[in-house]
Design a protein around this motif. Sequence first.
Motif, mmCIF file in Angstrom:
data_model
loop_
_atom_site.group_PDB
_atom_site.id
_atom_site.type_symbol
_atom_site.label_atom_id
_atom_site.label_comp_id
_atom_site.label_asym_id
_atom_site.label_seq_id
_atom_site.Cartn_x
_atom_site.Cartn_y
_atom_site.Cartn_z
ATOM 1 N N PHE A 177 0.839 -1.196 0.000
ATOM 2 C CA PHE A 177 0.000 0.000 0.000
ATOM 3 C C PHE A 177 0.876 1.249 0.000
ATOM 4 C CE2 PHE A 177 -2.997 -3.020 1.829
ATOM 5 C CZ PHE A 177 -4.129 -2.735 1.073
ATOM 6 N N PRO A 178 0.569 2.191 -0.908
ATOM 7 C CA PRO A 178 1.390 3.398 -0.985
ATOM 8 C C PRO A 178 1.513 4.094 0.369
ATOM 9 C CG PRO A 178 -0.259 3.393 -2.724
ATOM 10 C CD PRO A 178 -0.533 2.206 -1.867
ATOM 11 N N ARG A 179 0.427 4.013 1.127
ATOM 12 C CA ARG A 179 0.447 4.670 2.418
ATOM 13 C C ARG A 179 1.672 4.237 3.225
ATOM 14 N NH1 ARG A 179 -3.557 7.962 5.178
ATOM 15 N NH2 ARG A 179 -2.175 8.656 6.779
ATOM 16 N N PHE A 180 2.055 2.986 3.110
ATOM 17 C CA PHE A 180 3.142 2.481 3.943
ATOM 18 C C PHE A 180 4.485 2.507 3.245
ATOM 19 C CE2 PHE A 180 -0.801 0.801 5.551
ATOM 20 C CZ PHE A 180 -0.720 1.226 6.868
ATOM 21 N N ASN A 181 4.503 2.264 1.929
ATOM 22 C CA ASN A 181 5.832 2.258 1.326
ATOM 23 C C ASN A 181 6.310 3.638 0.907
ATOM 24 O OD1 ASN A 181 4.696 2.658 -1.215
ATOM 25 N ND2 ASN A 181 4.565 0.468 -1.647
ATOM 26 N N GLN A 182 5.433 4.612 0.895
ATOM 27 C CA GLN A 182 5.876 5.970 0.555
ATOM 28 C C GLN A 182 6.151 6.811 1.796
ATOM 29 O OE1 GLN A 182 6.228 7.387 -2.448
ATOM 30 N NE2 GLN A 182 5.148 6.048 -3.875
ATOM 31 N N GLU A 183 5.517 6.435 2.873
ATOM 32 C CA GLU A 183 5.733 7.222 4.083
ATOM 33 C C GLU A 183 7.126 6.939 4.617
ATOM 34 O OE1 GLU A 183 2.917 8.621 7.302
ATOM 35 O OE2 GLU A 183 2.060 6.712 6.708
ATOM 36 N N LYS A 184 7.695 7.947 5.295
ATOM 37 C CA LYS A 184 8.999 7.744 5.910
ATOM 38 C C LYS A 184 8.912 8.402 7.268
ATOM 39 C CE LYS A 184 13.396 7.146 6.447
ATOM 40 N NZ LYS A 184 14.023 5.842 6.498
ATOM 41 N N ARG A 185 9.000 7.601 8.299
ATOM 42 C CA ARG A 185 8.816 8.183 9.618
ATOM 43 C C ARG A 185 10.152 8.458 10.294
ATOM 44 N NH1 ARG A 185 3.508 6.946 12.757
ATOM 45 N NH2 ARG A 185 2.089 7.638 11.124
ATOM 46 N N VAL A 186 10.423 9.731 10.493
ATOM 47 C CA VAL A 186 11.624 10.133 11.211
ATOM 48 C C VAL A 186 11.204 10.758 12.535
ATOM 49 C CG1 VAL A 186 13.591 11.709 11.219
ATOM 50 C CG2 VAL A 186 13.022 10.438 9.144
ATOM 51 N N VAL A 187 10.359 11.782 12.421
ATOM 52 C CA VAL A 187 9.898 12.471 13.630
ATOM 53 C C VAL A 187 8.893 11.596 14.374
ATOM 54 C CG1 VAL A 187 8.698 14.503 14.483
ATOM 55 C CG2 VAL A 187 10.292 14.720 12.579
ATOM 56 N N VAL A 241 -6.685 16.987 4.885
ATOM 57 C CA VAL A 241 -8.119 16.937 5.159
ATOM 58 C C VAL A 241 -8.897 17.333 3.900
ATOM 59 C CG1 VAL A 241 -7.749 17.539 7.581
ATOM 60 C CG2 VAL A 241 -8.321 19.335 5.956
ATOM 61 N N GLY A 242 -10.194 17.255 3.971
ATOM 62 C CA GLY A 242 -11.025 17.637 2.839
ATOM 63 C C GLY A 242 -11.417 16.429 2.018
ATOM 64 N N SER A 243 -11.450 16.618 0.695
ATOM 65 C CA SER A 243 -11.938 15.559 -0.178
ATOM 66 C C SER A 243 -10.866 14.546 -0.530
ATOM 67 C CB SER A 243 -12.465 16.166 -1.469
ATOM 68 O OG SER A 243 -13.447 17.100 -1.191
ATOM 69 N N VAL A 244 -10.463 13.732 0.413
ATOM 70 C CA VAL A 244 -9.573 12.616 0.106
ATOM 71 C C VAL A 244 -10.142 11.370 0.774
ATOM 72 C CG1 VAL A 244 -7.380 13.804 -0.272
ATOM 73 C CG2 VAL A 244 -8.089 13.250 2.048
ATOM 74 N N VAL A 245 -9.765 10.225 0.194
ATOM 75 C CA VAL A 245 -10.299 8.976 0.726
ATOM 76 C C VAL A 245 -9.749 8.699 2.134
ATOM 77 C CG1 VAL A 245 -10.412 6.484 0.373
ATOM 78 C CG2 VAL A 245 -10.668 8.036 -1.574
ATOM 79 N N HIS A 246 -8.431 8.927 2.304
ATOM 80 C CA HIS A 246 -7.829 8.680 3.621
ATOM 81 C C HIS A 246 -7.269 9.964 4.207
ATOM 82 C CE1 HIS A 246 -8.111 4.501 2.523
ATOM 83 N NE2 HIS A 246 -7.266 4.652 1.524
ATOM 84 N N PRO A 247 -8.083 10.742 4.902
ATOM 85 C CA PRO A 247 -7.522 11.944 5.523
ATOM 86 C C PRO A 247 -6.674 11.540 6.728
ATOM 87 C CG PRO A 247 -9.844 11.708 6.104
ATOM 88 C CD PRO A 247 -9.496 10.553 5.213
ATOM 89 N N PHE A 282 -2.919 11.472 -4.296
ATOM 90 C CA PHE A 282 -3.576 10.373 -5.004
ATOM 91 C C PHE A 282 -3.109 8.995 -4.565
ATOM 92 C CE2 PHE A 282 -4.615 13.998 -7.526
ATOM 93 C CZ PHE A 282 -5.929 13.750 -7.863
ATOM 94 N N ASP A 283 -1.797 8.847 -4.268
ATOM 95 C CA ASP A 283 -1.354 7.519 -3.862
ATOM 96 C C ASP A 283 -1.519 7.331 -2.361
ATOM 97 O OD1 ASP A 283 -0.773 7.189 -6.473
ATOM 98 O OD2 ASP A 283 1.373 7.581 -6.274
ATOM 99 N N ILE A 284 -0.895 8.218 -1.620
ATOM 100 C CA ILE A 284 -0.877 7.998 -0.173
ATOM 101 C C ILE A 284 -2.258 8.223 0.445
ATOM 102 C CG2 ILE A 284 0.200 8.681 1.994
ATOM 103 C CD1 ILE A 284 2.686 9.411 0.375
ATOM 104 N N CYS A 285 -2.918 9.290 0.024
ATOM 105 C CA CYS A 285 -4.215 9.582 0.651
ATOM 106 C C CYS A 285 -5.398 9.019 -0.137
ATOM 107 C CB CYS A 285 -4.369 11.071 0.876
ATOM 108 S SG CYS A 285 -3.200 11.683 2.077
ATOM 109 N N GLY A 286 -5.116 8.266 -1.178
ATOM 110 C CA GLY A 286 -6.177 7.527 -1.845
ATOM 111 C C GLY A 286 -7.012 8.312 -2.848
ATOM 112 N N GLY A 287 -6.631 9.548 -3.145
ATOM 113 C CA GLY A 287 -7.357 10.313 -4.154
ATOM 114 C C GLY A 287 -8.677 10.870 -3.666
ATOM 115 N N ILE A 288 -9.466 11.325 -4.647
ATOM 116 C CA ILE A 288 -10.706 12.026 -4.337
ATOM 117 C C ILE A 288 -11.859 11.021 -4.285
ATOM 118 C CG2 ILE A 288 -12.109 14.029 -5.035
ATOM 119 C CD1 ILE A 288 -9.198 14.791 -4.933
#
Lengths: 433, 162
Positions: A9-19, A256-262, A278-284
């Motif tokens: 899932f883009p949410r996990f492979n694109q995110e990079k958690r440092v902070v 926030v707003g019109s995205v699938v995964h805010p 579009f990838d990480i937040c799933g688009g509109i």
Amino acid sequence: ELIPSVMEFPRFNQEKRVVMEKCGRIDPEDIYDYIAESGYSSLVKALQLKPEEIIREVQESGLRGRGGAGFPTGRKWELARQARGENKIIICNADEGDPGAYMDRTILESNPHQVLEGMILCAYAVGAGNATVYVRAEYPLAVKTVTRAIQQAKELRLLGKGILGTDFDLEINVFRGSGAFVCGEETALIQSIEGHRGTPQHRPPYPVERGLRGQPTVINNVKTLASVPQILNHGAAWYRSIGTESSPGTAIFSVVGSVVHPGLVEIPMGVTLRTLIFDICGGIPNKKKFKAVQIGGPSGGCLPADFLDTPIDFDSLTEAGAMMGSGGMVVMDEDSCVVDVSRYFLDFTQKESCGKCTFCRVGTYHLLSILERLTKGEGKEGDLEQLENLSLDIKNGSLCGLGKTAPNPVLTSLRYFRDEYEAHVSEKRCPGK
Amino acid sequence: MNMKPKETDWNQLFSIIEKHKHEKWGLIPLLQDIQESFGYIPPDSIEPVAQALNMFPSQVQGVITFYAGFTLKPRGKYVIRCCRGTACHVKGSRSILRLMKKELGLEEGETSEDYQFTLETVACLGACFLAPTMMVNRDYFGKLSPTKVNSVLSQYKKSEKC
Ligand SMILES: NC(=O)C1=CN([C@@H]2O[C@H](COP(=O)(O)OP(=O)(O)OC[C@H]3O[C@@H](n4cnc5c(N)ncnc54)[C@H](O)[C@@H]3O)[C@@H](O)[C@H]2O)C=CC1
Ligand SMILES: Cc1cc2nc3c(=O)[nH]c(=O)nc-3n(C[C@H](O)[C@H](O)[C@H](O)COP(=O)(O)O)c2cc1C
Ligand code: SF4
Ligand code: FES
């Protein structure tokens, strides 16, 4: 085989958690949880180094202030170290005023020790003996979590007199805001700690020269400070390997707003808006079309689809007319009204203006009333020109960032969506709806 | 039941003042303490606060009116905060607020005559992923719809009757 793994899932492979690496993985109420995840190990390492060496490492990492303006953190610390003063002070800015962003709150509530560790490192580097966490009034849980964390750190002698057996002393206390957005501005923040109305002051002198109690004061955002232990742990080169040349590291957005995964997302700098939305937040959702994205909160700007391939970093966003700012991001679909979103932000800044400068106080009021007329379908010929002229006057005639940036939502949306504004005037309706 | 606030408890007030009197720049923490203990800042506490901190009453008054967190008027038993932050705005919090005003018969910042309800707006409750949101005293309610607002409000209205 048919079930995809989490990493697909883009949410996990694109995110990079440092902070936010440890947020949600440790118990924020237990210091040992943080220590077990190699927490406070940077501090142990740092106390064997000279303060100058720490500053150099932070400078080499290229860390820039996450409060929005992106000022080089290492440089700020160096200036504070060189400044003359007996009682230097560190302030963690957790006033987080942007209405719609909550990353600083999340960090303080889910991993307060990383912020404290950053503050201790900063204090050691610049030679400060006192520090304050300035927390926004609406965050009672953050106040509680941080207060408890300070207590625990004291018990383990990570704070207080003779930290870890050295002769370095540091006290950290918590100051609660009282509900004024402008107090996030550093000079207003100092005024309010000193018991005054939170009105911004002229700079220079910058706080690093003369801040709280007239002493050299380093003011850094929560995310800036929370980045430091990671940098010292893994090294400046590692930090530089994330993000872009001019903006190393990660950015945290509240989408926030019109995205699938805010929600909150931490990405390496340089990822494009398109990837994020579009990838990480799933688009509109609901098969709607993307219309615009408003970035940076009340001081930020509104960008149309042509800018979707803009990389997210301090300089590219500023160039496009938006800004990193607080990290608020509002995604709008074809049904939303850009004039209404500008009106919304102006309504906010107009109420929060401290009233010191005439242009900010009166100018924003007029801007707002024009926008209100437009959204009610009562626009007049000449309104748009007046919006533009007033905006420029407010920018030029204001003392602090609030006034200087308040017209940004109007100016950028007017630049990119002029036809929509025109429709509000000539057809007395919103083409979005 | 009329919940009109009681007379100011002077003993309590003076012990709060005593606690912060010797702190440098104790004014804001002192006012926060009063606000939390009394639910508002009784106007007749301005004089003694100013005196204790060696300030002019007008300075204290100026600070109180500057910050949204301080109020000089007593508030209701239930303080209802409607979030008007960005995330909530784009999810329709304006009409949620309109509905609350109608249901409670109050404008923003007003308190009902029986001191049951105060209606306020806030800039962000920090729970944007649940937008639109509201808070009643310390309880959060998210993903509001008109039906949900009605049911939350009637829950508090009802708890009064019995
Ligand atoms: N996080 C949030 O919720 C919000 C963030 N902002 C952001 O705040 C920013 C504006 O803040 P400002 O403090 O006015 O920005 P600024 O660019 O004037 O200063 C940024 C930091 O660098 C330091 N600095 C700048 N020049 C310096 C110099 N020559 N010597 C020493 N220190 C220096 C300042 O003291 C400050 O700490 C905007 O970018 C805006 O996006 C605005 C509203 C809310
Ligand atoms: C109106 C206004 C509000 C601000 N609010 C915040 C805030 O809530 N949090 C924050 O860290 N910085 C805020 N800032 C920016 C601070 O003035 C300052 O630049 C920042 O705290 C410096 O930290 P950094 O170097 O780590 O970015 C605000 C600035 C302005 C003009
Ligand atoms: S620009 Fe606005 S908020 Fe800033 S000092 Fe002037 S009046 Fe106050
Ligand atoms: S905008 Fe409503 S909770 Fe953040």
